[in-house]
Design a protein around this motif. Structure first.
Motif, short mmCIF file in Angstrom:
data_model
loop_
_atom_site.label_atom_id
_atom_site.label_comp_id
_atom_site.label_asym_id
_atom_site.label_seq_id
_atom_site.Cartn_x
_atom_site.Cartn_y
_atom_site.Cartn_z
N UNK A 81 0.82 -1.22 0.00
CA UNK A 81 0.00 0.00 0.00
C UNK A 81 0.84 1.26 0.00
N UNK A 82 1.96 1.23 0.73
CA UNK A 82 2.86 2.38 0.75
C UNK A 82 3.52 2.56 -0.61
N UNK A 83 3.90 1.45 -1.25
CA UNK A 83 4.48 1.53 -2.59
C UNK A 83 3.49 2.14 -3.58
N UNK A 99 12.28 0.30 -3.61
CA UNK A 99 12.82 -0.38 -2.44
C UNK A 99 12.22 0.27 -1.20
N UNK A 100 11.53 -0.52 -0.41
CA UNK A 100 10.95 -0.04 0.84
C UNK A 100 11.85 -0.51 1.97
N UNK A 101 12.48 0.44 2.65
CA UNK A 101 13.45 0.12 3.69
C UNK A 101 12.75 0.04 5.04
N UNK A 102 12.60 -1.18 5.53
CA UNK A 102 11.93 -1.45 6.79
C UNK A 102 12.94 -1.88 7.84
N UNK A 108 12.05 -5.27 -1.93
CA UNK A 108 11.86 -4.86 -3.32
C UNK A 108 10.40 -5.02 -3.72
N UNK A 109 9.83 -3.98 -4.29
CA UNK A 109 8.46 -4.03 -4.79
C UNK A 109 8.48 -3.71 -6.27
N UNK A 110 7.91 -4.60 -7.08
CA UNK A 110 7.81 -4.35 -8.51
C UNK A 110 6.39 -3.93 -8.86
N UNK A 124 5.84 -7.83 -3.91
CA UNK A 124 7.02 -7.67 -3.05
C UNK A 124 7.73 -9.01 -2.91
N UNK A 125 9.04 -8.94 -2.75
CA UNK A 125 9.82 -10.14 -2.44
C UNK A 125 10.19 -10.09 -0.97
#
Length: 305
Positions: A81-83, A99-102, A108-110, A124-125
């Motif tokens: 959802x953030x992506x 790239x969502x840094x948590x 990685x989100x495509x 997401x992977x």
């Protein structure tokens, strides 16, 4: 008075008011304190709320995730959802990958159709799975107060963690899955006795319960699932759980097949239909776990801090 922008989306659905709700707050100045982030999460009472803290070259984004109870290091539908919000509102031109840094890992989100974000699939992977010590059926049935005819004893019970821990519990049929009822105190007692509650677990997180069956409501689906978690001493059912489905994908790759492509339906029992797409591969001990779905724009506004 300080004000910040926020967006509300529904994740793992193509229709508004389905899937799982998410609020995304934009805080590039890092002005909102941890206490205020938790207060906002409690006020909204969604399963999770995210705070976008940093934009690195319109490609990488530092994000924090809060439930109404505490901060979590990873969660699935908040990541996707953030992506979506980033792609639609925060960057000049949508990209094929973000790239969502948590706290737990960089995810990685495509985005399969960046020129049409509203109709795109976000995938997401997830991080590598950790397989934790298992349970026998008798201790789970007794500990959770389940009818002895509920669980499918031909399949293993496993606890798996890709950032959040879940106990994967196979169920014989959709009828049995729909009949599951819990006493919150009994579930908490079971988790405490196994050192899986926030007060005594090694990671400070509470393990949640993820029930799965191969019987489904809709023909195109491969599995129907229900996820129950303990929040503020109450038992809550989630509408769509990307992190749990990532653990379930690891479960399938380990126990069923080295290649998996499947559709999971969730939230049907609580009238928030959700569709989670699983894509996975196992090569030796290396697991590739990809979880995808659509996101629907619902609302946006200004929050007074």
């Amino acid at each position: 008075m300080m004000q910040i922008k926020y967006y509300i989306v529904d994740v793992f659905t193509s229709k508004k008011y389905g899937g799982n709700q998410l609020a995304v707050f934009i805080d590039y100045e890092d002005a909102i304190s941890e206490r205020n982030m938790l207060e906002i999460a409690k006020e909204l009472n969604f399963s999770e709320v995210t705070f976008v803290k940093e934009n690195i070259e319109n490609r990488e984004f530092k994000v924090r995730i809060f439930t109404p109870e505490y901060e979590v290091p990873f969660a699935g539908h908040p990541t996707l959802g953030t992506a979506f919000v980033i792609s639609k509102y925060l960057i000049p031109e949508p990209k094929n990958e973000l790239i969502i840094r948590l706290k737990h890992a960089d995810i990685n989100v495509t985005i399969n159709s960046p020129k049409d974000v509203d109709n795109s699939f976000f995938v997401m992977q997830q991080a590598a799975p950790e397989f934790l010590p298992g349970y026998n059926y008798q201790e789970v049935e007794k500990g959770l107060g389940l009818d002895v005819s509920t669980l499918d004893k031909n399949k293993p019970i496993e606890e798996i963690n890709t950032g959040l821990p879940y106990l994967i519990l196979p169920v014989k049929s959709l009828e049995k899955l729909n009949q599951i009822k819990f006493n919150a105190e009994g579930v908490i007692d079971f988790l405490i006795r196994h050192n899986k509650y926030k007060t005594n677990s090694a990671n400070g997180l509470t393990t949640s319960l993820f029930f799965v069956t191969e019987e489904t409501y809709e023909k195109q689906s491969n599995f129907n699932v229900r996820m129950f978690c303990v929040e503020q001493e109450r038992l809550v059912e989630d509408a769509a759980t990307g992190s749990a489905n990532g653990c379930f994908l690891a479960y399938l790759l380990k126990n069923e097949s080295a290649n998996i492509s499947a559709i999971v339906e969730q939230g049907f029992q609580i009238n928030r239909k959700s569709y989670i797409h699983l894509y996975g591969k196992r090569e030796a001990n290396k697991y590739t776990l990809k979880i995808g779905g659509q996101v629907v724009d619902v609302s946006r506004g200004i929050w007074n801090i």
